[in-house]
Scaffold this motif. Structure first.
Motif, PDB file in Angstrom:
ATOM      1  N   ALA A 152       0.832  -1.205   0.000  1.00  0.00           N
ATOM      2  CA  ALA A 152       0.000   0.000   0.000  1.00  0.00           C
ATOM      3  C   ALA A 152       0.868   1.258   0.000  1.00  0.00           C
ATOM      4  O   ALA A 152       0.578   2.227  -0.718  1.00  0.00           O
ATOM      5  CB  ALA A 152      -0.933  -0.007   1.205  1.00  0.00           C
ATOM      6  N   ALA A 153       1.926   1.249   0.790  1.00  0.00           N
ATOM      7  CA  ALA A 153       2.833   2.402   0.843  1.00  0.00           C
ATOM      8  C   ALA A 153       3.522   2.607  -0.499  1.00  0.00           C
ATOM      9  O   ALA A 153       3.692   3.745  -0.953  1.00  0.00           O
ATOM     10  CB  ALA A 153       3.865   2.199   1.946  1.00  0.00           C
ATOM     11  N   GLU A 154       3.915   1.515  -1.152  1.00  0.00           N
ATOM     12  CA  GLU A 154       4.574   1.613  -2.454  1.00  0.00           C
ATOM     13  C   GLU A 154       3.608   2.149  -3.507  1.00  0.00           C
ATOM     14  O   GLU A 154       3.995   2.954  -4.367  1.00  0.00           O
ATOM     15  CB  GLU A 154       5.117   0.255  -2.872  1.00  0.00           C
ATOM     16  CG  GLU A 154       6.315  -0.199  -2.045  1.00  0.00           C
ATOM     17  CD  GLU A 154       6.781  -1.590  -2.403  1.00  0.00           C
ATOM     18  OE1 GLU A 154       6.027  -2.307  -3.103  1.00  0.00           O
ATOM     19  OE2 GLU A 154       7.894  -1.977  -1.977  1.00  0.00           O
ATOM     20  N   ARG A 155       2.344   1.707  -3.459  1.00  0.00           N
ATOM     21  CA  ARG A 155       1.341   2.222  -4.403  1.00  0.00           C
ATOM     22  C   ARG A 155       1.117   3.715  -4.196  1.00  0.00           C
ATOM     23  O   ARG A 155       1.019   4.482  -5.165  1.00  0.00           O
ATOM     24  CB  ARG A 155       0.020   1.463  -4.244  1.00  0.00           C
ATOM     25  CG  ARG A 155       0.043   0.052  -4.795  1.00  0.00           C
ATOM     26  CD  ARG A 155      -1.361  -0.507  -4.917  1.00  0.00           C
ATOM     27  NE  ARG A 155      -2.025  -0.590  -3.635  1.00  0.00           N
ATOM     28  CZ  ARG A 155      -1.987  -1.653  -2.825  1.00  0.00           C
ATOM     29  NH1 ARG A 155      -1.272  -2.714  -3.184  1.00  0.00           N
ATOM     30  NH2 ARG A 155      -2.630  -1.653  -1.684  1.00  0.00           N
ATOM     31  N   ALA A 156       1.036   4.138  -2.945  1.00  0.00           N
ATOM     32  CA  ALA A 156       0.845   5.561  -2.638  1.00  0.00           C
ATOM     33  C   ALA A 156       2.033   6.387  -3.121  1.00  0.00           C
ATOM     34  O   ALA A 156       1.866   7.488  -3.651  1.00  0.00           O
ATOM     35  CB  ALA A 156       0.646   5.745  -1.137  1.00  0.00           C
ATOM     36  N   LEU A 162       3.619  10.042  -9.750  1.00  0.00           N
ATOM     37  CA  LEU A 162       2.879  10.286 -10.988  1.00  0.00           C
ATOM     38  C   LEU A 162       2.229  11.662 -10.973  1.00  0.00           C
ATOM     39  O   LEU A 162       2.264  12.385 -11.981  1.00  0.00           O
ATOM     40  CB  LEU A 162       1.812   9.202 -11.175  1.00  0.00           C
ATOM     41  CG  LEU A 162       0.991   9.275 -12.470  1.00  0.00           C
ATOM     42  CD1 LEU A 162       1.907   9.169 -13.688  1.00  0.00           C
ATOM     43  CD2 LEU A 162      -0.064   8.168 -12.496  1.00  0.00           C
ATOM     44  N   ARG A 163       1.656  12.049  -9.818  1.00  0.00           N
ATOM     45  CA  ARG A 163       1.056  13.384  -9.705  1.00  0.00           C
ATOM     46  C   ARG A 163       2.112  14.472  -9.881  1.00  0.00           C
ATOM     47  O   ARG A 163       1.881  15.478 -10.569  1.00  0.00           O
ATOM     48  CB  ARG A 163       0.360  13.532  -8.344  1.00  0.00           C
ATOM     49  CG  ARG A 163      -0.952  12.796  -8.235  1.00  0.00           C
ATOM     50  CD  ARG A 163      -1.721  13.230  -7.010  1.00  0.00           C
ATOM     51  NE  ARG A 163      -1.053  12.829  -5.777  1.00  0.00           N
ATOM     52  CZ  ARG A 163      -1.306  11.704  -5.133  1.00  0.00           C
ATOM     53  NH1 ARG A 163      -2.218  10.867  -5.591  1.00  0.00           N
ATOM     54  NH2 ARG A 163      -0.669  11.416  -4.007  1.00  0.00           N
ATOM     55  N   GLU A 164       3.267  14.268  -9.279  1.00  0.00           N
ATOM     56  CA  GLU A 164       4.346  15.255  -9.402  1.00  0.00           C
ATOM     57  C   GLU A 164       4.844  15.343 -10.838  1.00  0.00           C
ATOM     58  O   GLU A 164       5.156  16.430 -11.329  1.00  0.00           O
ATOM     59  CB  GLU A 164       5.492  14.880  -8.461  1.00  0.00           C
ATOM     60  CG  GLU A 164       5.142  15.035  -6.990  1.00  0.00           C
ATOM     61  CD  GLU A 164       6.240  14.543  -6.068  1.00  0.00           C
ATOM     62  OE1 GLU A 164       7.248  14.000  -6.589  1.00  0.00           O
ATOM     63  OE2 GLU A 164       6.119  14.721  -4.835  1.00  0.00           O
ATOM     64  N   LYS A 165       4.921  14.202 -11.509  1.00  0.00           N
ATOM     65  CA  LYS A 165       5.363  14.180 -12.899  1.00  0.00           C
ATOM     66  C   LYS A 165       4.377  14.947 -13.789  1.00  0.00           C
ATOM     67  O   LYS A 165       4.782  15.756 -14.634  1.00  0.00           O
ATOM     68  CB  LYS A 165       5.491  12.747 -13.387  1.00  0.00           C
ATOM     69  CG  LYS A 165       5.936  12.635 -14.835  1.00  0.00           C
ATOM     70  CD  LYS A 165       5.993  11.180 -15.289  1.00  0.00           C
ATOM     71  CE  LYS A 165       6.383  11.090 -16.768  1.00  0.00           C
ATOM     72  NZ  LYS A 165       6.380   9.672 -17.239  1.00  0.00           N
TER      73      LYS A 165
END
Length: 215
Positions: A152-156, A162-165
């Motif tokens: 879950a932490a890795e997915r977050a 992705l949002r930052e990109k």
């Protein structure tokens, strides 16, 4: 039950652990972490010992001292291996462990034999084994829950990247549009093509003539 040990302090903060029996070994095989490295006495029965590396490290980063700690712990927890000298200990990344339906509980193979390394343990070093045993802690962890929490932490983390990109890409797009607009505006404002009020006043042309010139 899982037993946890601390590697030699001068090597950094590393945890070594192993299952109580083959059933715990099965759980450790199933719910391991990408940072885990598996150790076992070669061609003999022994405990399945794991070293948890720091995130981003590989088994190429294991120091000689930590490697010796793991090898000594494996040898000491092998009924046959603890009785003889010159024992080989094999180790490989957790992700290289292969489990098939036909294997017994706790039994594993390897996906890639080239990723399996061997270290020779000449004899048991009681100083090392005793030091490790002094750090021994017994726990009954929910290995599945721990693994799911990591997932879950890795997915977050991936979503955040992705949002930052996307944000960086949007900023770059807007900047390119602004630069293009500036270049277009500068093209319209070429000095040779501009007429000032002073130029109009000194031309001695009538308003109608200026309008005709413009048209």
């Amino acid at each position: 039950m899982v037993f946890y040990f601390k590697a030699r302090p001068d090597a950094g903060d590393y945890t070594i652990f192993m299952g109580l029996d083959k059933f715990e070994n099965e759980e450790l095989i199933k719910y391991g972490f990408p940072e885990d490295v598996w150790f076992h006495v070669d061609k003999m029965s022994s405990a399945h010992v794991y070293l948890r590396l720091h995130k981003g490290q590989s088994f190429d980063d294991i120091s000689e001292g930590v490697l010796e700690d793991c090898a000594q712990l494996v040898k000491a927890n092998s009924i046959q291996g603890n009785k003889v000298n010159n024992v080989d200990v094999v180790y490989t990344p957790w992700c290289n462990l292969k489990k098939t339906a036909s294997m017994d509980v706790g039994q594993v193979g390897f996906h890639n034999s080239k990723m399996v390394r061997t270290i020779r343990v000449e004899k048991r070093v009681n100083e090392i084994v005793n030091r490790l045993n002094k750090t021994k802690v017994e726990r009954t962890p929910d290995l599945r829950a721990e693994r799911e929490a990591v997932n879950a932490a890795e997915r977050a983390e991936r979503k955040q990247h992705l949002r930052e990109k996307k944000k960086r890409e949007e900023i770059d797009r807007l900047e390119k549009e602004r630069q293009a607009e500036m270049r277009s505006y500068k093209g319209l404002m070429v000095t040779d093509k501009m007429t000032s009020n002073k130029d109009i006043a000194s031309s001695n042309k009538s308003l109608q003539e200026l309008e005709d010139d413009f048209m």
